[in-house]
Design an enzyme around this catalytic site. Structure first.
Site, PDB file in Angstrom:
ATOM      1  N   ASN A 107      70.723  14.582  73.209  1.00 46.94           N
ATOM      2  CA  ASN A 107      72.440  14.631  72.538  1.00 46.94           C
ATOM      3  C   ASN A 107      73.383  13.389  72.186  1.00 46.94           C
ATOM      4  OD1 ASN A 107      75.169  15.894  72.560  1.00 46.94           O
ATOM      5  ND2 ASN A 107      75.259  16.850  74.191  1.00 46.94           N
ATOM      6  N   TRP A 108      73.424  13.705  71.539  1.00 47.13           N
ATOM      7  CA  TRP A 108      74.104  12.184  70.588  1.00 47.13           C
ATOM      8  C   TRP A 108      75.865  12.143  71.149  1.00 47.13           C
ATOM      9  CZ3 TRP A 108      71.974   9.498  65.917  1.00 47.13           C
ATOM     10  CH2 TRP A 108      70.854   8.994  65.884  1.00 47.13           C
ATOM     11  N   LYS A 109      76.239  13.603  71.185  1.00 48.51           N
ATOM     12  CA  LYS A 109      77.874  14.227  71.011  1.00 48.51           C
ATOM     13  C   LYS A 109      78.536  13.111  70.253  1.00 48.51           C
ATOM     14  CE  LYS A 109      76.967  13.942  76.077  1.00 48.51           C
ATOM     15  NZ  LYS A 109      77.796  14.171  77.724  1.00 48.51           N
ATOM     16  N   HIS A 159      77.349  23.550  76.417  1.00 49.28           N
ATOM     17  CA  HIS A 159      77.704  22.777  76.953  1.00 49.28           C
ATOM     18  C   HIS A 159      79.158  22.497  77.652  1.00 49.28           C
ATOM     19  CE1 HIS A 159      77.935  18.417  77.655  1.00 49.28           C
ATOM     20  NE2 HIS A 159      76.825  17.859  77.079  1.00 49.28           N
ATOM     21  N   GLU A 183      81.002  20.543  78.050  1.00 49.29           N
ATOM     22  CA  GLU A 183      82.441  19.966  77.650  1.00 49.29           C
ATOM     23  C   GLU A 183      82.211  20.679  75.779  1.00 49.29           C
ATOM     24  OE1 GLU A 183      79.742  16.258  76.046  1.00 49.29           O
ATOM     25  OE2 GLU A 183      79.908  15.371  78.242  1.00 49.29           O
ATOM     26  N   GLU A 191      72.822  21.781  83.815  1.00 52.91           N
ATOM     27  CA  GLU A 191      73.535  20.730  83.933  1.00 52.91           C
ATOM     28  C   GLU A 191      74.823  21.187  84.794  1.00 52.91           C
ATOM     29  OE1 GLU A 191      72.555  18.449  80.397  1.00 52.91           O
ATOM     30  OE2 GLU A 191      73.743  20.026  79.933  1.00 52.91           O
ATOM     31  N   GLY A 225      76.865  12.367  82.867  1.00 52.43           N
ATOM     32  CA  GLY A 225      77.927  10.804  82.273  1.00 52.43           C
ATOM     33  C   GLY A 225      78.483  10.002  83.792  1.00 52.43           C
ATOM     34  N   SER A 249      72.856  12.455  83.326  1.00 56.65           N
ATOM     35  CA  SER A 249      72.773  11.240  84.361  1.00 56.65           C
ATOM     36  C   SER A 249      70.910  10.779  84.985  1.00 56.65           C
ATOM     37  CB  SER A 249      73.249  11.076  85.342  1.00 56.65           C
ATOM     38  OG  SER A 249      74.735  11.107  85.818  1.00 56.65           O
ATOM     39  N   GLY A 251      72.312  12.711  77.788  1.00 59.80           N
ATOM     40  CA  GLY A 251      73.201  12.100  76.903  1.00 59.80           C
ATOM     41  C   GLY A 251      73.329  10.830  77.052  1.00 59.80           C
ATOM     42  N   GLY A 252      73.804   9.536  78.118  1.00 55.50           N
ATOM     43  CA  GLY A 252      73.684   8.670  77.344  1.00 55.50           C
ATOM     44  C   GLY A 252      72.785   8.374  77.341  1.00 55.50           C
TER      45      GLY A 252
END
Ligand code: PEP
Length: 252
Positions: A10-12, A94, A96, A166, A172, A212, A233-234
Site C-alpha cells: 500500500n503506497w498510501k 484501511h 487511516e 492490522e 507505521g 510494520s 505500508g512503508g
C-alpha cells in the site's frame, strides 16, 4: 488447507509519477510462483503503473473506492472507473480512512457492496486501537468490524474477499504485534467466518497481517498457521525491501 500467500503493498499518499515509474521498473523483475503480488498506488498513478506492469506478475489495485457508481461526489472514484482502467481489486476500510476520513462501518459496508456488485475483489481492513487492546476489548472490536462490514454478504461473495488484520498501533510505528497476538487474532477471525459461513469458506478465505512488516520479520509472521501473507505500508516503497518480503512468502 494450503492457501496461496498474498503480499500487497500500500503506497498510501506517496510517489509522484516519476517516482512511481522508477519503483515499478525495479519491481517488474519480481516473480514468485507461490505468491500473489499486489501494489496499491495512488489514483494518479493507477493507470500508468497498471500499463507498465501488464505483462508482469504484479496486480495493480486501488487504495479505496466510492460506493456510488457515478454522480455528484467531488473528488471520488467509483468501481466503474477502476474497472475501466483494468483495476479489479480495492482496499476498503484501511484504518487511516476510518480515522482521518471518518469512514464508518455503514459507509464501508456500502463500499464493499459496490465492489462486490461490480465483481471486484476487496481487501477489507480491520484492526483495534492500542487503548482497545489494553482494555481487553480487541476481540469485540474485530468482531463488530466484521459483522458490520462484511458479514451481511452471501457465502459466494467470499470468493472476492480478502481480510487484512492490522492492529492500528502497529501501523507505521515500527511496533509489530507478537506472533502469539497475531496467530490468536487470525484464528479468532477464521473461527468467526466458520460459524457464520461454514468451514469451506473459513478455510479458503485469505487473512493478511499488516503492521510494520519488514524483511527481517516477514518470514516469522507469514509462517503462522492462519496468516496468509501481508499488507505492507512503508516497506512497499522500497523495491529491495518489498522483494525480500515477497521472497519470504514465496519460500513458505
Ligand atoms: C498499512 O498501512 O497497511 C501498513 C501495514 O503500514 P506499515 O507497514 O508501514 O506499518
Amino acid at each position: 488447507m494450503k492457501r496461496k500467500k498474498i503480499v500487497a503493498g500500500n503506497w498510501k499518499m506517496n510517489m509522484n509519477i516519476d517516482e512511481s515509474k522508477n519503483l515499478v521498473s525495479q519491481l517488474k523483475e519480481i516473480s514468485a510462483a507461490n505468491v500473489d503480488i499486489k501494489i496499491a498506488p495512488s489514483f494518479t498513478n493507477l493507470y500508468l503503473t497498471n500499463s507498465l506492469l501488464e505483462s508482469s506478475k504484479i496486480d495493480v489495485i486501488s487504495q479505496d473506492l466510492h460506493h456510488e457508481q457515478s454522480g455528484a461526489y467531488t473528488g471520488e472514484i467509483s468501481a466503474d472507473m477502476l474497472l475501466s482502467i483494468g483495476v479489479k481489486t480495492s482496499i476498503v476500510g484501511h484504518s487511516e480512512r476510518r480515522k482521518y476520513f471518518n469512514e464508518s462501518d455503514i459507509i464501508l459496508s456500502k463500499k464493499v457492496n459496490s465492489a462486490i456488485q461490480n465483481s471486484m475483489n476487496v481487501i477489507f481492513c480491520i484492526g483495534e486501537e492500542l487503548s482497545e487492546r489494553n482494555n481487553n476489548n480487541h476481540f469485540e472490536i474485530i468482531k463488530s468490524q466484521l459483522l458490520n462490514g462484511i458479514f451481511h454478504l452471501e457465502v459466494s461473495n467470499f470468493q472476492n474477499i480478502i481480510i487484512a488484520y492490522e492492529p492500528v498501533w502497529a501501523i507505521g510505528t515500527g511496533m509489530t504485534a507478537s506472533s502469539d497476538q497475531i496467530q490468536e487474532m487470525h484464528e479468532f477471525i477464521r473461527n468467526l467466518i466458520k460459524s457464520n459461513y461454514g468451514i469451506e469458506t473459513s478455510e479458503s478465505v485469505r487473512i493478511l497481517y499488516g503492521g510494520s512488516v519488514k524483511p527481517n520479520n516477514a518470514k516469522e509472521i507469514f509462517s503462522l498457521e492462519d496468516v496468509d501473507g501481508g499488507l505492507i505500508g512503508g516497506a512497499s516503497l522500497n523495491a529491495s525491501d518489498f522483494s525480500e518480503i515477497v521472497k519470504a512468502a514465496n519460500e513458505l
